[in-house]
Design a protein around this motif. Structure first.
Motif, PDB file in Angstrom:
ATOM      1  N   UNK A   1       0.791  -1.142  -0.008  1.00  0.00           N
ATOM      2  CA  UNK A   1       0.031   0.066   0.008  1.00  0.00           C
ATOM      3  C   UNK A   1       1.051   1.281   0.046  1.00  0.00           C
ATOM      4  N   UNK A   2       0.188   2.450  -0.058  1.00  0.00           N
ATOM      5  CA  UNK A   2       0.993   3.601  -0.167  1.00  0.00           C
ATOM      6  C   UNK A   2       1.576   3.949   1.124  1.00  0.00           C
ATOM      7  N   UNK A   3       0.828   3.747   2.043  1.00  0.00           N
ATOM      8  CA  UNK A   3       1.328   4.193   3.593  1.00  0.00           C
ATOM      9  C   UNK A   3       2.527   3.268   3.837  1.00  0.00           C
ATOM     10  N   UNK A   4       2.439   1.822   3.296  1.00  0.00           N
ATOM     11  CA  UNK A   4       3.375   0.966   3.545  1.00  0.00           C
ATOM     12  C   UNK A   4       4.705   1.277   2.954  1.00  0.00           C
ATOM     13  N   UNK A   5       4.558   1.638   1.637  1.00  0.00           N
ATOM     14  CA  UNK A   5       5.804   1.830   0.773  1.00  0.00           C
ATOM     15  C   UNK A   5       6.437   3.349   1.164  1.00  0.00           C
ATOM     16  N   UNK A   6       5.571   4.347   1.775  1.00  0.00           N
ATOM     17  CA  UNK A   6       6.430   5.529   2.263  1.00  0.00           C
ATOM     18  C   UNK A   6       7.066   5.350   3.763  1.00  0.00           C
ATOM     19  N   UNK A   7       6.572   4.441   4.503  1.00  0.00           N
ATOM     20  CA  UNK A   7       7.024   4.140   5.578  1.00  0.00           C
ATOM     21  C   UNK A   7       8.439   3.216   5.290  1.00  0.00           C
ATOM     22  N   UNK A   8       8.472   2.347   4.187  1.00  0.00           N
ATOM     23  CA  UNK A   8       9.603   1.730   4.003  1.00  0.00           C
ATOM     24  C   UNK A   8      10.659   2.598   3.363  1.00  0.00           C
ATOM     25  N   UNK A   9      10.150   3.504   2.531  1.00  0.00           N
ATOM     26  CA  UNK A   9      11.168   4.598   1.784  1.00  0.00           C
ATOM     27  C   UNK A   9      11.895   5.350   3.059  1.00  0.00           C
ATOM     28  N   UNK A  10      11.043   5.909   3.974  1.00  0.00           N
ATOM     29  CA  UNK A  10      11.616   6.540   5.155  1.00  0.00           C
ATOM     30  C   UNK A  10      12.711   5.736   5.883  1.00  0.00           C
ATOM     31  N   UNK A  11      12.368   4.248   6.089  1.00  0.00           N
ATOM     32  CA  UNK A  11      13.423   3.359   6.555  1.00  0.00           C
ATOM     33  C   UNK A  11      14.616   2.996   5.634  1.00  0.00           C
ATOM     34  N   UNK A  12      14.388   3.018   4.527  1.00  0.00           N
ATOM     35  CA  UNK A  12      15.422   2.899   3.630  1.00  0.00           C
ATOM     36  C   UNK A  12      16.385   4.092   3.901  1.00  0.00           C
ATOM     37  N   UNK A  13      15.957   5.179   3.673  1.00  0.00           N
ATOM     38  CA  UNK A  13      16.542   6.517   3.625  1.00  0.00           C
ATOM     39  C   UNK A  13      17.498   6.772   4.837  1.00  0.00           C
ATOM     40  N   UNK A  14      16.819   6.091   5.933  1.00  0.00           N
ATOM     41  CA  UNK A  14      17.564   6.279   7.267  1.00  0.00           C
ATOM     42  C   UNK A  14      18.637   5.330   7.533  1.00  0.00           C
ATOM     43  N   UNK A  15      18.656   4.241   6.706  1.00  0.00           N
ATOM     44  CA  UNK A  15      19.586   2.911   6.817  1.00  0.00           C
ATOM     45  C   UNK A  15      20.865   3.584   6.316  1.00  0.00           C
ATOM     46  N   UNK A  16      22.257   3.177   6.802  1.00  0.00           N
ATOM     47  CA  UNK A  16      23.371   3.443   6.200  1.00  0.00           C
ATOM     48  C   UNK A  16      23.680   2.974   4.618  1.00  0.00           C
ATOM     49  N   UNK A  17      24.215   3.947   3.845  1.00  0.00           N
ATOM     50  CA  UNK A  17      24.292   3.523   2.562  1.00  0.00           C
ATOM     51  C   UNK A  17      24.954   1.976   2.271  1.00  0.00           C
ATOM     52  N   UNK A  18      25.738   1.623   3.162  1.00  0.00           N
ATOM     53  CA  UNK A  18      26.104   0.341   2.884  1.00  0.00           C
ATOM     54  C   UNK A  18      25.617  -0.843   3.573  1.00  0.00           C
ATOM     55  N   UNK A  19      24.386  -0.469   4.263  1.00  0.00           N
ATOM     56  CA  UNK A  19      23.591  -1.404   5.141  1.00  0.00           C
ATOM     57  C   UNK A  19      23.047  -2.480   4.478  1.00  0.00           C
ATOM     58  N   UNK A  20      23.263  -3.751   4.410  1.00  0.00           N
ATOM     59  CA  UNK A  20      22.431  -4.632   3.564  1.00  0.00           C
ATOM     60  C   UNK A  20      20.983  -4.755   3.727  1.00  0.00           C
ATOM     61  N   UNK A  21      20.313  -4.887   2.830  1.00  0.00           N
ATOM     62  CA  UNK A  21      18.940  -4.940   2.880  1.00  0.00           C
ATOM     63  C   UNK A  21      18.231  -6.492   2.294  1.00  0.00           C
ATOM     64  N   UNK A  22      17.345  -6.894   2.900  1.00  0.00           N
ATOM     65  CA  UNK A  22      16.712  -8.181   2.447  1.00  0.00           C
ATOM     66  C   UNK A  22      15.410  -8.121   1.903  1.00  0.00           C
ATOM     67  N   UNK A  23      15.061  -8.667   0.758  1.00  0.00           N
ATOM     68  CA  UNK A  23      13.582  -8.665   0.419  1.00  0.00           C
ATOM     69  C   UNK A  23      13.154 -10.080   0.265  1.00  0.00           C
ATOM     70  N   UNK A  24      12.106 -10.180   1.098  1.00  0.00           N
ATOM     71  CA  UNK A  24      11.495 -11.491   0.846  1.00  0.00           C
ATOM     72  C   UNK A  24      10.381 -11.589  -0.241  1.00  0.00           C
ATOM     73  N   UNK A  25      10.340 -12.571  -1.030  1.00  0.00           N
ATOM     74  CA  UNK A  25       9.565 -12.788  -1.982  1.00  0.00           C
ATOM     75  C   UNK A  25      10.179 -12.668  -3.448  1.00  0.00           C
ATOM     76  N   UNK A  26       9.858 -13.834  -4.238  1.00  0.00           N
ATOM     77  CA  UNK A  26      10.384 -13.910  -5.501  1.00  0.00           C
ATOM     78  C   UNK A  26       9.418 -13.686  -6.858  1.00  0.00           C
TER      79      UNK A  26
END
Length: 397
Positions: free
Chosen positions: A127-152
């Motif tokens: 949803x839009x609200x979920x994506x906006x929350x995720x964008x803020x979390x990604x932006x706050x993460x260090x540039x080198x921080x590893x991210x995991x996406x679940x779902x193929x």
């Protein structure tokens, strides 16, 4: 409470996504029909661009003035209940809207994860609200921080590719096969593109997420995938409005209808989009089915208003578009029954085709707003009725 008009037929559309907007616009083709659209947000969400919102390349919203007919009354609120005896819909603000006919187009949302820790530690993206929350979390993460996406599936692939192209370190946990919809040839192309972007792809039966913690995804085979944050793109569900309102639904919560998209409980209610399950055999959730089901649902209502009988739904698929960052994409061609074939268009041409499809879809909404009925439904899956008959329970002797 809004009263039924004696001279005009009141049609209420619940849900302002692709199916709901197309249905609402098409319903304005009759001057004696008053159309109200109920949606929890004041802007139209391009769900096809939510992965871009997360990576910062698009805001994924369009002003309703650009896609919704001026004759449609927009009510920004959430429907909380349907009373089919009284023909009313209750809203979260306490108000009640009456209707003569109802279009149920509530769409879909993130599925409820059945994995311990996913609710607490993973970020959904449906949803839009979920994506906006995720964008803020990604932006706050260090540039080198590893991210995991679940779902193929498509959402997981698009999100992983978008973030990797933006310079992030990404691991894609497929939970099974990478791109299960794709033909093996298309799947190999996607795997090569993800590898070129630096995405680590984990696939196979052992890659099912068994649990999620604050800094890791624990797999069924015992492996641990450590990451700064986990993005959950493993499946969709639908709002439970129909079930809470006493209407018949399938196991996922989609409103069960006959082949005309009419509720099996009430011929004043039709369904469209991700939350519809005609004959209990729902179409694949997504924009491609929504833009066909929305107009068909509107036509079913219009035929009833005119004293006629709605036609059986018969929509067809062309394939699946998946973006692989801004520089590449894939269009996986398919048969009309939505099964992939060996042909695909990939690379930069695939990216251009995906962008055309996404932009053209919004144009379809605008065209229908200006000239209701302009979208002519031509694609047909002639084998649909065979599948419906085959799935029907045997008569009791």
């Amino acid at each position: 409470m809004t009263k039924h008009s004696g001279s005009r037929t009141e049609v209420l559309v619940i849900g302002g996504g692709y199916a709901g907007v197309l249905a609402a616009n098409r319903l304005t083709s009759r001057d004696d029909v008053a159309v109200t659209l109920v949606n929890p947000r004041p802007a139209f969400v391009e769900r096809l661009r939510l992965h871009q919102l997360v990576a910062g390349s698009d805001d994924a919203v369009v002003d309703y003035r650009d896609v919704l007919s001026e004759r449609v009354t927009l009510v920004v609120d959430t429907a909380t209940g349907i009373d089919r005896q009284a023909r009313t819909v209750s809203l979260a603000d306490g108000s009640i809207l009456g209707y003569d006919h109802l279009v149920y187009a509530v769409g879909s949302r993130s599925g409820v994860p059945q994995v311990p820790g996913a609710d607490a530690f993973a970020y959904p993206i449906a949803t839009l609200e979920e994506a906006e929350r995720l964008r803020e979390a990604v932006a706050a993460a260090p540039a080198t921080a590893p991210l995991t996406v679940v779902g193929g599936g498509a959402t997981g692939i698009e999100t992983a590719a978008e973030l990797a192209e933006a310079g992030r370190t990404v691991t894609l946990v497929c939970g099974g096969q990478l791109g299960p919809y794709l033909h093996p040839r298309g799947r190999r192309f996607v795997a090569r593109r993800l590898a070129a972007l630096g995405v680590s792809v984990l696939e196979g039966p052992g890659t099912r997420a068994a649990s999620v913690t604050a800094d890791a995804v624990h797999l069924a085979d015992g492996r641990e995938v450590r990451g700064h944050l986990t993005i959950w793109a493993a499946g969709f569900g639908v709002p439970d409005l129909a079930a809470r309102s006493g209407l018949s639904t399938d196991d996922t919560g989609r409103l069960i209808t006959d082949e005309t998209l009419t509720s099996i409980d009430d011929d004043r209610i039709v369904a469209a989009g991700d939350a519809a399950a005609p004959s209990g055999l729902a179409y694949r959730m997504g924009c491609q089915s929504a833009v066909q089901l929305g107009p068909h649902a509107a036509d079913a209502v219009l035929r009833r208003i005119g004293g006629g009988r709605p036609e059986a739904v018969s929509i067809a698929f062309a394939g699946l578009c998946v973006s692989l960052g801004r520089g590449a994409g894939i269009f996986q061609f398919a048969r009309k029954d939505d099964t992939a074939v060996r042909f695909h268009l990939g690379g930069r041409p695939g990216a251009r085709l995906k962008e055309f499809v996404v932009s053209h879809t919004v144009k379809q909404l605008s065209d229908e707003a200006r000239k209701p009925g302009v979208r002519v439904l031509k694609a047909k899956d002639d084998a649909r009725q065979q599948r419906v008959r085959a799935a029907a329970p045997a008569p009791v002797s």
